[in-house]
Scaffold this motif. Structure first.
Motif, PDB file in Angstrom:
ATOM      1  N   ARG B   9     -14.556  21.611  64.997  1.00 25.97           N
ATOM      2  CA  ARG B   9     -15.569  20.837  65.678  1.00 25.97           C
ATOM      3  C   ARG B   9     -14.831  19.510  66.452  1.00 25.97           C
ATOM      4  N   LEU B  13     -14.606  18.778  70.348  1.00 22.69           N
ATOM      5  CA  LEU B  13     -14.892  17.332  70.885  1.00 22.69           C
ATOM      6  C   LEU B  13     -13.669  16.799  71.908  1.00 22.69           C
ATOM      7  N   PHE B 179     -22.962  16.580  74.301  1.00 19.42           N
ATOM      8  CA  PHE B 179     -22.799  15.864  73.094  1.00 19.42           C
ATOM      9  C   PHE B 179     -23.811  15.814  72.025  1.00 19.42           C
ATOM     10  N   VAL B 180     -25.041  15.753  72.787  1.00 19.77           N
ATOM     11  CA  VAL B 180     -26.418  15.750  71.819  1.00 19.77           C
ATOM     12  C   VAL B 180     -26.222  17.163  71.179  1.00 19.77           C
ATOM     13  N   TRP B 182     -23.675  18.794  70.356  1.00 19.20           N
ATOM     14  CA  TRP B 182     -22.356  18.984  69.318  1.00 19.20           C
ATOM     15  C   TRP B 182     -23.069  18.226  68.188  1.00 19.20           C
ATOM     16  N   TRP B 183     -23.509  17.028  68.575  1.00 16.19           N
ATOM     17  CA  TRP B 183     -23.877  16.160  67.200  1.00 16.19           C
ATOM     18  C   TRP B 183     -24.921  17.064  66.364  1.00 16.19           C
ATOM     19  N   ASP B 186     -24.115  20.228  63.814  1.00 15.56           N
ATOM     20  CA  ASP B 186     -23.701  19.828  62.580  1.00 15.56           C
ATOM     21  C   ASP B 186     -24.635  18.743  61.802  1.00 15.56           C
ATOM     22  N   SER B 187     -25.747  18.868  62.274  1.00 17.28           N
ATOM     23  CA  SER B 187     -26.643  17.823  61.409  1.00 17.28           C
ATOM     24  C   SER B 187     -27.627  18.806  60.866  1.00 17.28           C
TER      25      SER B 187
END
Lengths: 277, 327
Positions: B9, B13, B179-180, B182-183, B186-187
């Motif tokens: 991850r 990034l 980015f959203v 990516w974020w 892993d949420s």
């Protein structure tokens, strides 16, 4: 008109019921059948009444070929099978539309003065346009024929058996690929018939299929995926809803009624009217 | 959680930041307006496809009606601007919020539908939206809206002299969408979505609130697509129902993700970078005569790629990576 929608949709439903594949080029199949009819009429003066079987035969070959060349491989995908088959057939639709533009140009064409064209017939005091009436009769005949074919012939039984358990039929020595190809061929032939009839009262142009394809998907889903009878019944409902909406709303909004009815039906019965599972 | 994952991850990034930095420099050297135009479109489609991927790829709810949200974004911005003089920035946020709310309102009945029934419902709803706008005289009906030029500034989000500002906004949008994703990957949501996609029943039994997580995915996805629509309206300064809300557009939005790798972080970007320039080039080099050759080439490519690489182009990379690991 409803019966014709049914006829278009039955081909789609047959393929879906058989192998869980939605043919996104179905509208383009219809478009091609209309062109076949048009050219047979223009160059050989063969009336759509006579060329309908020829269009059906041509589309049978196309349907089977599409299965063997494209769909067979799409089914082998190990992941995203659903998306792969959507985009494989959607890509085919784009190619077919492009080919139609290239070879037939974007001009609007029509089949003038066919034996049926523009004439009306009076049934019990109501005047009906002949092409539509004839189309309805052909659709009923084709549906009856399909019913007999599925229920009375070996091929038809193989079709049903493969639909129920593709793994088991292989054990009995039925070639799955041949059955699937046959299913695609039949689906093509049915839409071929519909196209030949519709060529007598619709303009023919490369994008003509798109407008009918969406209605065909709605028709199939309305009746319940996998149910050939459902598709036919769905067609009748769609035809009636369309005619009713045309009375209330401006013509440009007539499809809204069909879509609204579809949504209403699936929200209440998520499997369509006659869908099982 | 194994360190491999955390490591990967972080690498994702850093790679993304590097790519964005490189992309930001490119137009300083490439001055050709035609090429810049293609780059803007590529970034826009990357952003759209990434947003589509959230609902359809990660959460597994195949939507073929995302043109609705794109159109809503474009129309909200254009109408607010031309009729009331509201700045596009506010129109963008308004369009996004409207789309998110509508996506949830539609999700309420639609998420009970399975597979093809869901996909067809999304097509049909988008089509109803299209027909309504086509018949809505105040919104320009079938003719669409011409967005008048009222200046050349970031404030009004109109740039007549150069395409660069559009490029940087599209780049920012693509970065945000990436980015959203990516974020979220892993949420808690990300894990829920994958659980819902793989096996809704099992997910439900393990306490995942299937319905709510679908609603969340729909809202995020619709919001971002609507912002893309707002951007598009300002970029081309002319919109009409057919071009922003047609069924074709829903498919075009999904295509990069499908070709690149559905439900993956890099798939949509990779797909867009390959597909969009290809589309534009075939259109301008062979399609000029309007005789359909570009469609044939384009369609053939779609068929071939979807047959040859069902898991998308990213599968090429992961495969070679896996080989390297075993060696």
């Amino acid at each position: 008109m409803g019966l014709l929608y049914g006829l278009i949709a039955v081909g789609l439903a047959l393929i879906f019921g058989l192998m869980d594949v939605v043919n996104f080029a179905h509208g383009e199949f219809l478009m091609l059948a209309m062109y076949v009819t048009f050219f047979l009429f223009t160059f050989f003066a063969i009336d759509p009444l006579l060329s309908a079987p020829l269009a059906a035969a041509a589309l049978f070959v196309l349907g089977a070929a599409v299965y063997l060349v494209i769909v067979r491989f799409a089914m082998r995908a190990k992941a995203n099978v659903g998306m792969v088959q959507i985009f494989a057939t959607f890509g085919l639709a784009i190619v077919m539309r492009g080919l139609a533009q290239l070879f037939f140009t974007a001009d609007y064409r029509s089949v003038p003065n066919s034996w049926l064209g523009g004439k009306t017939v009076s049934v019990a005091g109501i005047f009906l346009p002949q092409p539509q009436l004839f189309g309805a009769l052909v659709a009923i005949a084709a549906f009856g024929g399909l019913y007999l074919f599925i229920n009375r012939t070996d091929f038809g039984r193989a079709l049903e058996a493969t639909r129920e358990d593709p793994g088991a039929v292989a054990l009995v020595g039925i070639d799955k690929n041949r059955v699937f190809a046959l299913g695609w061929g039949l689906g093509g032939a049915l839409v071929g018939l519909a196209g030949a009839i519709m060529a007598t009262f619709f303009y023919i142009y490369p994008d003509v299929g798109a407008s009918f394809a969406l209605i065909a998907y709605v028709t199939v889903a309305l009746g319940g995926f996998g149910s050939v009878f459902g598709a036919f019944a769905g067609g009748i409902i769609v035809g009636l809803v369309e005619a009713t909406t045309a009375l209330i709303l401006p013509p440009s909004l007539k499809s809204v009624g069909i879509y609204a009815v579809y949504l209403l039906v699936v929200f209440i019965r998520p499997r369509g009217l006659f869908g099982s599972m | 959680m194994d360190t491999n994952f955390v490591e990967r991850r972080r690498r994702d990034l850093i790679t993304a930041a590097g790519l964005a930095a490189v992309a930001a420099i490119v137009p300083l050297f490439v001055k050709d307006v035609y090429v810049q135009n293609i780059m803007v479109l590529t970034l826009m489609y990357a952003a759209l496809s990434q947003s589509w991927n959230i609902l359809s790829g990660y959460c597994g709810q195949i939507s073929l009606g995302h043109a609705l949200y794109f159109g809503l974004g474009a129309y909200t911005t254009a109408l607010l601007f031309t009729k009331f003089g509201v700045l596009p920035w506010f129109g963008m946020i308004a369009g996004g919020l409207i789309s998110a709310v509508i996506a949830m309102a539609l999700g309420y009945p639609c998420f009970r539908l399975g597979g093809h029934y869901f996909a067809i419902a999304t097509i049909v709803i988008a089509e109803i939206g299209l027909l309504l706008i086509q018949n809505w005289d105040w919104a320009g009906a079938a003719l669409g809206i011409d967005i008048p030029v009222r200046g050349d500034s970031w404030l009004k989000f109109q740039f007549t002299r150069s395409k660069l500002p559009y490029f940087y906004f599209a780049l920012a949008l693509a970065c945000i969408a990436w980015f959203v994703t990516w974020w979220l990957e892993d949420s808690k949501w990300g894990y829920w979505w994958r659980a819902v996609k793989d096996n809704p029943q099992a997910a439900e039994s393990l306490g995942v609130v299937v319905f709510n997580s679908k609603m969340g995915a729909a809202a995020v996805s619709a919001f971002l697509v609507a912002v893309g629509g707002s951007f598009y309206a300002q970029f081309v300064s002319y919109i009409d129902p057919g071009s922003v809300m047609g069924f074709q557009f829903s498919l075009l939005m999904a295509l990069p993700a499908v070709l690149g790798g559905i439900g993956t972080l890099w798939g949509p970007l990779l797909g867009a970078v390959i597909l969009i320039p290809l589309t534009e080039l075939t259109r301008s080099y062979i399609g000029g005569s309007g005789r359909g050759v570009d469609l044939i080439v384009y369609g053939t490519l779609i068929v071939l790629i979807s047959l040859a690489l069902p898991q998308g182009l990213v599968s090429l990379f992961s495969r070679s990576k896996a080989k390297g690991a075993t060696r």
